[in-house]
Design an enzyme around this catalytic site. Structure first.
Site, PDB file in Angstrom:
ATOM      1  CB  CYS A 117      -0.942   0.002   1.196  1.00 26.59           C
ATOM      2  SG  CYS A 117      -2.003  -1.449   1.215  1.00 26.59           S
ATOM      3  CG  HIS A 259      -3.181   3.225   2.013  1.00 25.91           C
ATOM      4  ND1 HIS A 259      -3.830   2.779   0.877  1.00 25.91           N
ATOM      5  CD2 HIS A 259      -3.178   2.181   2.886  1.00 25.91           C
ATOM      6  CE1 HIS A 259      -4.185   1.519   1.061  1.00 25.91           C
ATOM      7  NE2 HIS A 259      -3.807   1.135   2.262  1.00 25.91           N
ATOM      8  CG  ASN A 289      -6.809  -0.902   1.631  1.00 28.86           C
ATOM      9  OD1 ASN A 289      -6.120  -0.617   0.657  1.00 28.86           O
ATOM     10  ND2 ASN A 289      -6.294  -1.282   2.780  1.00 28.86           N
TER      11      ASN A 289
HETATM   12  O1  UT7 Z   1      -3.776  -1.344   3.559  1.00 32.35           O
HETATM   13  C1  UT7 Z   1      -2.898  -1.774   4.550  1.00 32.35           C
HETATM   14  C2  UT7 Z   1      -3.131  -1.066   5.819  1.00 32.35           C
HETATM   15  N1  UT7 Z   1      -4.293  -1.621   6.478  1.00 32.35           N
HETATM   16  C3  UT7 Z   1      -4.814  -1.008   7.526  1.00 32.35           C
HETATM   17  O2  UT7 Z   1      -4.357   0.060   7.855  1.00 32.35           O
HETATM   18  C4  UT7 Z   1      -5.930  -1.656   8.280  1.00 32.35           C
HETATM   19  C5  UT7 Z   1      -5.781  -1.324   9.755  1.00 32.35           C
HETATM   20  N2  UT7 Z   1      -6.791  -1.943  10.616  1.00 32.35           N
HETATM   21  C6  UT7 Z   1      -8.071  -1.551  10.610  1.00 32.35           C
HETATM   22  O3  UT7 Z   1      -8.457  -0.704   9.859  1.00 32.35           O
HETATM   23  C7  UT7 Z   1      -8.995  -2.147  11.645  1.00 32.35           C
HETATM   24  O4  UT7 Z   1      -8.234  -2.854  12.596  1.00 32.35           O
HETATM   25  C8  UT7 Z   1     -10.055  -3.092  11.033  1.00 32.35           C
HETATM   26  C9  UT7 Z   1     -11.073  -2.289  10.247  1.00 32.35           C
HETATM   27  C10 UT7 Z   1      -9.383  -4.117  10.162  1.00 32.35           C
HETATM   28  C11 UT7 Z   1     -10.820  -3.806  12.165  1.00 32.35           C
HETATM   29  O5  UT7 Z   1     -11.403  -2.872  13.043  1.00 32.35           O
HETATM   30  P1  UT7 Z   1     -11.219  -3.030  14.617  1.00 32.35           P
HETATM   31  O6  UT7 Z   1     -12.024  -1.966  15.227  1.00 32.35           O
HETATM   32  O7  UT7 Z   1      -9.752  -3.052  14.891  1.00 32.35           O
HETATM   33  O8  UT7 Z   1     -11.898  -4.419  14.854  1.00 32.35           O
HETATM   34  P2  UT7 Z   1     -11.259  -5.715  15.521  1.00 32.35           P
HETATM   35  O9  UT7 Z   1     -10.331  -6.363  14.553  1.00 32.35           O
HETATM   36  O10 UT7 Z   1     -10.737  -5.340  16.847  1.00 32.35           O
HETATM   37  O11 UT7 Z   1     -12.541  -6.614  15.669  1.00 32.35           O
HETATM   38  C12 UT7 Z   1     -13.585  -6.271  16.550  1.00 32.35           C
HETATM   39  C13 UT7 Z   1     -14.661  -7.334  16.497  1.00 32.35           C
HETATM   40  C14 UT7 Z   1     -14.137  -8.747  16.630  1.00 32.35           C
HETATM   41  O12 UT7 Z   1     -15.054  -9.443  17.416  1.00 32.35           O
HETATM   42  P3  UT7 Z   1     -14.711  -9.777  18.950  1.00 32.35           P
HETATM   43  O13 UT7 Z   1     -13.453 -10.578  18.894  1.00 32.35           O
HETATM   44  O14 UT7 Z   1     -14.526  -8.432  19.593  1.00 32.35           O
HETATM   45  O15 UT7 Z   1     -15.920 -10.512  19.383  1.00 32.35           O
HETATM   46  C15 UT7 Z   1     -14.198  -9.300  15.220  1.00 32.35           C
HETATM   47  O16 UT7 Z   1     -14.406 -10.680  15.189  1.00 32.35           O
HETATM   48  O17 UT7 Z   1     -15.325  -7.269  15.222  1.00 32.35           O
HETATM   49  C16 UT7 Z   1     -15.383  -8.578  14.645  1.00 32.35           C
HETATM   50  N3  UT7 Z   1     -15.299  -8.436  13.199  1.00 32.35           N
HETATM   51  C17 UT7 Z   1     -16.389  -8.248  12.430  1.00 32.35           C
HETATM   52  N4  UT7 Z   1     -17.697  -8.164  12.710  1.00 32.35           N
HETATM   53  C18 UT7 Z   1     -18.551  -7.950  11.704  1.00 32.35           C
HETATM   54  C19 UT7 Z   1     -14.212  -8.423  12.411  1.00 32.35           C
HETATM   55  N5  UT7 Z   1     -14.567  -8.240  11.138  1.00 32.35           N
HETATM   56  C20 UT7 Z   1     -15.913  -8.128  11.113  1.00 32.35           C
HETATM   57  C21 UT7 Z   1     -16.850  -7.910  10.108  1.00 32.35           C
HETATM   58  N6  UT7 Z   1     -18.154  -7.816  10.432  1.00 32.35           N
HETATM   59  N7  UT7 Z   1     -16.491  -7.743   8.796  1.00 32.35           N
END
Ligand code: UT7
Length: 337
Positions: A117, A259, A289
């Site tokens: 990215c 990005h 993304n």
């Molecule tokens: O391009 C390269 C650079 N990439 C990035 O910069 C991405 C950076 N990371 C992010 O943007 C965020 O971490 C994400 C958008 C990927 C995730 O958001 P988050 O607020 O960090 O969520 P999380 O990974 O902490 O997940 C929270 C909860 C989890 O459930 P539990 O374990 O708390 O029960 C996940 O299982 O959300 C759940 N979850 C979802 N729920 C519904 C994860 N993906 C989904 C989904 N729909 N698609």
């Protein structure tokens, strides 16, 4: 303002292309257990584009390039170098030469550059080195990715995030002024495991004590929280360093062009830099993304919408797998005297 080698860089024209097929959050909830509410509130994304079987990394890149060359008002034969920033070439040996051929850049040398990215930002700096040393005058830089080919469509934590697209700019030698004002590039291989699209293979014995490994690339894996933390910490820092090299401060910047990985990351970085949200260029809601494409795609839309004007100062920053991250500070356009 001339840099040490006497030739400056101008970013002369942009173009972009996205697949026709849209995939909304609502539609994604039929593929994995997710919801429009979750995706929008966590990322700011509403829909993304997915390349159909007729579309390819090359076809999108060619479309974007043709628009950029037209906008830059140079003959395609005048392009000396084509750099394709991508992690998802149609051919692992590289797709840049094929794209150069298809756009009619008959005198250009072409190569692929991989920095995930961050690829477009790394590509801009690479292009600038060739121009500043006087070797090449016109460089076509493309940022393009089709990550829909490489996501695990059963993994909701990654498949909702990515989309396909291509963006391109033409960088030109400018004897009067250097519009690439400052940059800073970084990488950290110790964190490589946090975001991967890795090769995995099985041993194939050939002859005594000689084994080959045959396999394929495995779908994207990402520790979202780690990458999020990394981005929010490192992106403001790298932009500040690039601004320092440009002898500028954040208040001198007209646009923050990050990005497009997560709207929350963009908001947090803008806040750290004390930049108002009106200065943040964002089209993440429409495209998700798109990896190396996201910066030139957002730039091209902002230019064509009349938001970004000739002479505007832009701080652009890419970050992602590698891990890699970097920032460039540049003035848009070529006709500002
Ligand atoms: O391009 C390269 C650079 N990439 C990035 O910069 C991405 C950076 N990371 C992010 O943007 C965020 O971490 C994400 C958008 C990927 C995730 O958001 P988050 O607020 O960090 O969520 P999380 O990974 O902490 O997940 C929270 C909860 C989890 O459930 P539990 O374990 O708390 O029960 C996940 O299982 O959300 C759940 N979850 C979802 N729920 C519904 C994860 N993906 C989904 C989904 N729909 N698609």
């Amino acid at each position: 303002m001339l840099k040490q080698f006497g030739v400056g860089v101008a970013i002369a024209g942009s173009g972009s292309a996205t697949p026709t097929a849209k995939l909304t959050n609502e539609q994604l909830s039929q593929v994995v257990e997710t919801s429009d509410e979750w995706i929008q509130s966590r990322t700011g994304m509403r829909e993304r584009r997915v390349a159909t079987v007729e579309e390819s990394l090359c076809s999108l890149s060619v479309q974007a390039s043709q628009k950029a060359i037209e906008a830059a008002q140079i003959p395609k034969e005048a392009i000396d170098l084509v750099i394709l920033a991508t992690s998802t070439p149609d051919d692992l040996f590289g797709s840049a030469a094929k794209i150069a051929h298809q756009v009619g850049a008959t005198h250009a040398v072409a190569f692929d550059l991989t920095a995930a990215c961050s690829g477009f930002v790394f590509g801009m700096v690479t292009a600038a080195q060739y121009i500043r040393t006087g070797v090449y005058q016109n460089v076509l830089l493309i940022g393009a990715d089709v990550l829909s080919r490489w996501v695990d469509w059963s993994d909701r934590s990654t498949c909702v995030l990515f989309g396909d697209g291509a963006g391109a700019v033409v960088l030109r030698a400018d004897e009067t002024r250097d519009r690439l004002l400052g940059f800073e590039l970084c990488s950290d291989g110790t964190q490589n495991h946090t975001l991967t699209l890795a090769f995995q293979g099985e041993t194939k014995p050939l002859v005594d004590e000689v084994n080959a490994k045959l396999g394929n690339y495995q779908p994207i894996t990402m520790n979202g929280r780690e990458v999020y933390r990394f981005a929010v910490a490192k992106v403001p820092e790298v932009i500040s360093k690039a601004l320092f090299r440009a002898n500028l401060t954040a208040s001198d910047i007209d646009w923050l062009l990050l990005h497009q990985a997560n709207q929350r990351i963009m908001d947090a970085v803008a806040q750290r830099l004390k930049l108002p949200s009106e200065k943040v260029i964002s089209n993440i809601a429409k495209y998700g993304n798109t990896s190396a494409a996201s910066i030139p795609l957002a730039l091209d839309e902002a230019v064509r919408d009349g938001k970004v004007k000739v002479g505007d100062r832009i701080a652009a920053s890419g970050f992602g797998a590698g891990l890699t991250w970097g920032a460039v500070i540049f003035e848009w356009g070529i006709n500002n005297g």
